[in-house]
Design an enzyme around this catalytic site. Structure first.
Site, PDB file in Angstrom:
ATOM      1  N   CYS A  41      13.197   0.877   2.283  1.00  0.00           N
ATOM      2  CA  CYS A  41      12.084   0.900   1.332  1.00  0.00           C
ATOM      3  C   CYS A  41      12.517   1.535   0.019  1.00  0.00           C
ATOM      4  O   CYS A  41      13.211   2.553   0.025  1.00  0.00           O
ATOM      5  CB  CYS A  41      10.978   1.722   1.964  1.00  0.00           C
ATOM      6  SG  CYS A  41       9.777   2.249   0.775  1.00  0.00           S
TER       7      CYS A  41
HETATM    8  N1  LIG Z   1       5.116   0.050   4.444  1.00  0.00           N
HETATM    9  C1  LIG Z   1       5.523   0.052   3.204  1.00  0.00           C
HETATM   10  O1  LIG Z   1       5.751   1.085   2.602  1.00  0.00           O
HETATM   11  C2  LIG Z   1       5.707  -1.222   2.464  1.00  0.00           C
HETATM   12  C3  LIG Z   1       5.830  -2.380   3.150  1.00  0.00           C
HETATM   13  N2  LIG Z   1       6.088  -3.537   2.492  1.00  0.00           N
HETATM   14  C4  LIG Z   1       6.202  -4.772   3.268  1.00  0.00           C
HETATM   15  O2  LIG Z   1       6.636  -5.830   2.453  1.00  0.00           O
HETATM   16  C5  LIG Z   1       5.961  -7.028   2.790  1.00  0.00           C
HETATM   17  C6  LIG Z   1       5.322  -7.629   1.571  1.00  0.00           C
HETATM   18  O3  LIG Z   1       4.193  -6.848   1.226  1.00  0.00           O
HETATM   19  P1  LIG Z   1       3.152  -7.322   0.118  1.00  0.00           P
HETATM   20  O4  LIG Z   1       3.862  -7.413  -1.182  1.00  0.00           O
HETATM   21  O5  LIG Z   1       1.961  -6.467   0.182  1.00  0.00           O
HETATM   22  O6  LIG Z   1       2.755  -8.732   0.677  1.00  0.00           O
HETATM   23  P2  LIG Z   1       2.441 -10.073  -0.068  1.00  0.00           P
HETATM   24  O7  LIG Z   1       3.612 -10.431  -0.887  1.00  0.00           O
HETATM   25  O8  LIG Z   1       1.969 -11.021   0.966  1.00  0.00           O
HETATM   26  O9  LIG Z   1       1.254  -9.618  -1.000  1.00  0.00           O
HETATM   27  C7  LIG Z   1      -0.028  -9.544  -0.490  1.00  0.00           C
HETATM   28  C8  LIG Z   1      -1.046  -9.667  -1.571  1.00  0.00           C
HETATM   29  O10 LIG Z   1      -1.361  -8.386  -2.043  1.00  0.00           O
HETATM   30  C9  LIG Z   1      -1.026  -8.295  -3.430  1.00  0.00           C
HETATM   31  N3  LIG Z   1      -0.403  -7.002  -3.599  1.00  0.00           N
HETATM   32  C10 LIG Z   1       0.761  -6.552  -3.088  1.00  0.00           C
HETATM   33  N4  LIG Z   1       0.993  -5.292  -3.456  1.00  0.00           N
HETATM   34  C11 LIG Z   1      -0.084  -4.944  -4.205  1.00  0.00           C
HETATM   35  C12 LIG Z   1      -0.429  -3.774  -4.872  1.00  0.00           C
HETATM   36  N5  LIG Z   1       0.371  -2.704  -4.875  1.00  0.00           N
HETATM   37  N6  LIG Z   1      -1.601  -3.756  -5.546  1.00  0.00           N
HETATM   38  C13 LIG Z   1      -2.413  -4.826  -5.577  1.00  0.00           C
HETATM   39  N7  LIG Z   1      -2.117  -5.978  -4.960  1.00  0.00           N
HETATM   40  C14 LIG Z   1      -0.963  -6.034  -4.297  1.00  0.00           C
HETATM   41  C15 LIG Z   1      -0.113  -9.456  -3.718  1.00  0.00           C
HETATM   42  O11 LIG Z   1      -0.244  -9.930  -5.043  1.00  0.00           O
HETATM   43  P3  LIG Z   1       0.918  -9.681  -6.124  1.00  0.00           P
HETATM   44  O12 LIG Z   1       2.232  -9.843  -5.421  1.00  0.00           O
HETATM   45  O13 LIG Z   1       0.656 -10.723  -7.153  1.00  0.00           O
HETATM   46  O14 LIG Z   1       0.688  -8.287  -6.626  1.00  0.00           O
HETATM   47  C16 LIG Z   1      -0.613 -10.495  -2.764  1.00  0.00           C
HETATM   48  O15 LIG Z   1      -1.708 -11.181  -3.257  1.00  0.00           O
HETATM   49  C17 LIG Z   1       4.983  -6.680   3.926  1.00  0.00           C
HETATM   50  O16 LIG Z   1       5.596  -7.016   5.136  1.00  0.00           O
HETATM   51  C18 LIG Z   1       4.834  -5.190   3.798  1.00  0.00           C
HETATM   52  O17 LIG Z   1       4.583  -4.579   5.041  1.00  0.00           O
HETATM   53  C19 LIG Z   1       6.198  -3.582   1.139  1.00  0.00           C
HETATM   54  C20 LIG Z   1       6.115  -2.436   0.396  1.00  0.00           C
HETATM   55  C21 LIG Z   1       5.786  -1.161   1.012  1.00  0.00           C
HETATM   56  N1  LIG Z   2       8.559  -0.127   0.915  1.00  0.00           N
HETATM   57  C1  LIG Z   2       8.997  -1.027   1.798  1.00  0.00           C
HETATM   58  N2  LIG Z   2       8.790  -0.805   3.104  1.00  0.00           N
HETATM   59  C2  LIG Z   2       9.209  -1.738   3.927  1.00  0.00           C
HETATM   60  C3  LIG Z   2       9.861  -2.900   3.507  1.00  0.00           C
HETATM   61  N3  LIG Z   2      10.120  -3.647   4.588  1.00  0.00           N
HETATM   62  C4  LIG Z   2       9.639  -2.977   5.642  1.00  0.00           C
HETATM   63  N4  LIG Z   2       9.097  -1.822   5.250  1.00  0.00           N
HETATM   64  C5  LIG Z   2       8.498  -0.780   6.070  1.00  0.00           C
HETATM   65  O1  LIG Z   2       9.514  -0.040   6.722  1.00  0.00           O
HETATM   66  C6  LIG Z   2       9.203   0.088   8.105  1.00  0.00           C
HETATM   67  C7  LIG Z   2      10.442   0.361   8.944  1.00  0.00           C
HETATM   68  O2  LIG Z   2      10.960   1.626   8.594  1.00  0.00           O
HETATM   69  P1  LIG Z   2      12.269   2.262   9.277  1.00  0.00           P
HETATM   70  O3  LIG Z   2      12.398   3.588   8.620  1.00  0.00           O
HETATM   71  O4  LIG Z   2      12.000   2.380  10.741  1.00  0.00           O
HETATM   72  O5  LIG Z   2      13.435   1.384   9.018  1.00  0.00           O
HETATM   73  C8  LIG Z   2       8.504  -1.220   8.402  1.00  0.00           C
HETATM   74  O6  LIG Z   2       7.775  -1.222   9.584  1.00  0.00           O
HETATM   75  C9  LIG Z   2       7.642  -1.384   7.154  1.00  0.00           C
HETATM   76  O7  LIG Z   2       6.447  -0.664   7.225  1.00  0.00           O
HETATM   77  C10 LIG Z   2      10.092  -3.078   2.137  1.00  0.00           C
HETATM   78  O8  LIG Z   2      10.703  -4.058   1.682  1.00  0.00           O
HETATM   79  N5  LIG Z   2       9.641  -2.106   1.316  1.00  0.00           N
END
Ligand SMILES: NC(=O)C1=CN([C@@H]2O[C@H](COP(=O)(O)OP(=O)(O)OC[C@H]3O[C@@H](n4cnc5c(N)ncnc54)[C@H](OP(=O)(O)O)[C@@H]3O)[C@@H](O)[C@H]2O)C=CC1
Ligand SMILES: Nc1nc2c(ncn2[C@@H]2O[C@H](COP(=O)(O)O)[C@@H](O)[C@H]2O)c(=O)[nH]1
Length: 327
Positions: A175
């Site tokens: 991340c």
């Molecule tokens: N656990 C974590 O810390 C994180 C996990 N991830 C993982 O990455 C993958 C992609 O995630 P994600 O980008 O949400 O999925 P998507 O690309 O499917 O986006 C989902 C929707 O939410 C919008 N969106 C995403 N982020 C935001 C935000 N910060 N504020 C407002 N709208 C938002 C996107 O629009 P638009 O793209 O136009 O903004 C889109 O319409 C998932 O599997 C997620 O779990 C990603 C980052 C952090």
């Molecule tokens: N900010 C982001 N978080 C992400 C992304 N892809 C996955 N994830 C999150 O990480 C955990 C796994 O964490 P780990 O420490 O066990 O390796 C996963 O379940 C998601 O919630 C990403 O691209 N950006």
């Protein structure tokens, strides 16, 4: 927020042992009406889980969540798992087409037992609307919603109908959210889990930041019913990531779901790619996790997972590793 700490800052304090062998300790956990061998679930990421691993996990009484990055495969995936007499556990996003997918599942009575709403910033109207949509069309599916990092978010998603919430914004190994946005629970994930768990009335899944098996016990202590793990599950023989060699060592790729590699474009990138050492079979890792957790339960002075929830702990700021590594 007072008392900010993370996994490496905490040591749990042993209580008197009540078993003669660690094998007497029961690591099983109930979630959504099923009992699983471990409170651990591999992350729903494309380099961590695929159909074969999902099958293995379901057949062997582990919890799994299939990723959502090949959306066209999900419908048949659910059908095929259920034709084998197994439960189906899938992920969805929140974009327009996902609404139609949920309606199609309902119309055809292809009903997943578990649905995880998987987006980066889960404290949003988009997630609340998707929870309500799933509950309207697929009321018997167990809905996990996330990811979030505050008690307010947990309460709002629970009130919207989520059956469990997933906590962790930015603590993941691949991340870069914390660096690119300045936000998240990276560096204080365990304290955030505790904060959220106090507000929760339904199960919490701690997601991200687990670096050792002991961190699983710590997650349970601070309120997790289940722990989602990416990096410790990357690099296995069965893992979907590509295998290569670096400096004569076999390694496997592990990339973030919001990385350029996953997205196929450099837009809103919040994840990176890394290579992890090849680790052998997934079964060995799961067995070791179980043995270590059985040992944790014995140190907690009980025979069941719940005994870990009541143990005392100390905060030993950044000192427990003392430069040590597990191997
Ligand atoms: N656990 C974590 O810390 C994180 C996990 N991830 C993982 O990455 C993958 C992609 O995630 P994600 O980008 O949400 O999925 P998507 O690309 O499917 O986006 C989902 C929707 O939410 C919008 N969106 C995403 N982020 C935001 C935000 N910060 N504020 C407002 N709208 C938002 C996107 O629009 P638009 O793209 O136009 O903004 C889109 O319409 C998932 O599997 C997620 O779990 C990603 C980052 C952090
Ligand atoms: N900010 C982001 N978080 C992400 C992304 N892809 C996955 N994830 C999150 O990480 C955990 C796994 O964490 P780990 O420490 O066990 O390796 C996963 O379940 C998601 O919630 C990403 O691209 N950006």
């Amino acid at each position: 927020m007072e008392n900010v700490f993370d996994y490496e800052d905490i040591q749990l304090i042993p209580a008197k042992c009540v078993v003669n062998s660690r094998s007497e300790c029961d690591t099983s956990v109930e979630l959504g009406g099923r009992t699983f061998k471990l409170p651990v679930v591999p992350a729903n990421m494309q380099t961590i889980i695929d159909e074969n691993i999902a099958l293995y996990l379901a057949e062997n009484d582990y919890f799994y969540v299939m990723h959502r990055f090949q959306p066209e495969k999900r419908y048949n995936f659910v059908k095929e798992m259920q034709e084998r007499g197994l439960y189906a556990s899938i992920s969805v996003g929140v974009k327009e087409e996902e609404y139609g997918f949920v309606e199609q599942l309902a119309a055809d009575q292809v009903i997943p037992e578990y649905i995880t709403i998987d987006i980066a910033h889960g404290h949003s109207n988009a997630v609340i609307q998707m929870i309500q949509h799933i509950k309207k069309y697929l009321p018997t599916s167990f809905v996990i919603a996330g990811n979030v990092g505050t008690p307010e978010a947990v309460r709002e998603l629970e009130n919207a109908g989520a059956d469990a919430t997933k906590v962790g914004i930015g603590p993941g190994k691949v991340c870069i959210t914390k660096i690119k946005t300045g936000f998240g629970t990276g560096g204080w994930q365990l304290a955030a889990l505790r904060w959220c768990a106090k507000a929760a009335s339904k199960p919490i899944i701690a997601d991200g930041g687990i670096r050792t098996n002991g961190d699983i016990a710590k997650s349970v202590r601070f309120g997790a019913s289940m722990v989602m793990i990416g990096s410790l599950f990357a690099g296995h023989e069965e893992s979907p990531g590509e295998t290569t060699e670096i400096d004569g060592k076999r390694v496997k790729e592990y990339f973030g779901s919001a990385s350029e590699f996953q997205k196929g474009e450099k837009k809103n990138v919040e994840g990176k790619k890394m290579f992890v050492e090849h680790k052998g079979s997934l079964k060995d890792t799961l067995d070791e996790m179980q043995q270590d957790l059985q040992s944790s339960i014995s140190y907690a002075g009980g025979t069941k997972l719940e005994s870990i929830r009541n143990v005392d702990y100390v905060v030993v700021k950044n000192s427990i590793f003392n430069g040590d590594k597990v191997y």
